[in-house]
Scaffold this active site. Sequence first.
Site, short mmCIF file in Angstrom:
data_model
loop_
_atom_site.label_atom_id
_atom_site.label_comp_id
_atom_site.label_asym_id
_atom_site.label_seq_id
_atom_site.Cartn_x
_atom_site.Cartn_y
_atom_site.Cartn_z
N TYR A 109 1.26 -1.39 -0.39
CA TYR A 109 -0.38 -0.39 -0.20
C TYR A 109 0.88 1.48 -0.11
CZ TYR A 109 -2.96 3.59 1.35
OH TYR A 109 -3.95 4.87 1.39
N GLU A 197 -3.02 7.76 -4.58
CA GLU A 197 -2.71 6.38 -3.78
C GLU A 197 -2.73 5.15 -4.58
OE1 GLU A 197 -5.81 4.95 -0.19
OE2 GLU A 197 -6.72 4.44 -2.57
#
Length: 391
Positions: A109, A197
């Site tokens: 992530y 992101e």
Amino acid sequence: MDIHEYQAKEIIAGFGVPVPRGGLAYSPEQAGYRARELGGEKWVVKAQIHSGGRGEAGGVKLCHSEEEVRDYAATLFGKQLVTKQTDAGGKGVYRVWVETASDIERELYLGFVLDRASERIMIVASGHGGMEIEDLADEDPESLRRMVIDPAVGLAEFQARELSFSLGLSGGQIAQMVNVLRGCYRAYRDLDAMMVEINPLVVTGTGDLVALDAKMSFDTNALYRRPEVAALRDASQEDPREAVAADNGLAYVGLDGDIGCIINGAGLAMATMDMIKLAGGEPANFLDIGGGASPERVCTAFRTVLSDTNVSVILVNIFAGINRCDWIAKGVVQAYREVGLTLPVVVRLAGTNVKEGQEILRNSGLPIVAADTLAEAADAAVAARQQPAAA
Ligand code: GDP
Ligand code: MN
């Protein structure tokens, strides 16, 4: 302002971040054609909507033939895809992204956000990707790494390397990760982003880093100087009420209640919404009409509020400093005429030219409920609510 995954991928690719090869489709046939054009044996077909959580919602599929790509795309087009992040109405699928499937060895992530406490861009990363960041923070907070970037220095090499090591990367992956971090940081900074992101950022079967998903959102207040970013807007993904308001330069947020609000100043708008709740009502929207609101602007505000069919009463609350109560009053009267208003309207005016404003309302002969205080206005609005006619 949010953009689509494929647009975000194109942007970060331009800053050197590796992304899978892919192509955009506006029809099932085009999706099939994209697969043929890309070649290979496995493709991922992904619904392009302004929301994450598409995988779990059935908006992402690994396909093994051109026919499968086409048939799956056919099920997506025109669909309202409901994910954990959308409301119950979901978001319409009008574009589909087809890309060469990647072999996944590991999912990481990576997020870049604005840390308001330090007033700096912060990197949030985890060696356990794939999950939403909220779930990650709940289930595996230990795995989250945070790093704040000094704007005067930028992302330092040692920081990027340290972060890469802490995520369990090694060898050539370190240099690749440093490159990914640099690219995302520059994309964020150079384009006035609010968020970048990559989830998941994967290590492929050959040990290479690739951004499998990408999400970016931008500072609306900076769009005037980023025309290339502003051009990426897709109004089909926005609340239609908000899209119309944005086109008219009004700060509007759609809510679930039935009391339409036209207010000047964000603080007063928030206070008014609180007062409505206290009086037992529910606001239909937040709307800041801003300073110096001409009668035309007031009219536009009425139109915007009325585009929400749930609205059963309108509450106008103006504390005129830069504004002028007589202008607002003229706007209310004009709106009655032009919009053909049939709903009750409660108006509370205070400040500059309040006497003139109240006089205009009184002389108009229109059924406007005048209120002197915010509390009175909220009570009057709740009392004036028209319940929807029984079926
Ligand atoms: P999101 O659910 O909206 O965040 O969409 P993602 O783009 O993150 O895709 C959801 C999931 O699909 C990912 O977490 C992966 O597990 C899977 N996925 C996406 N692309 C690929 C791919 O190229 N290969 C494989 N094997 N899985 C993929
Ligand atoms: Mn994702």
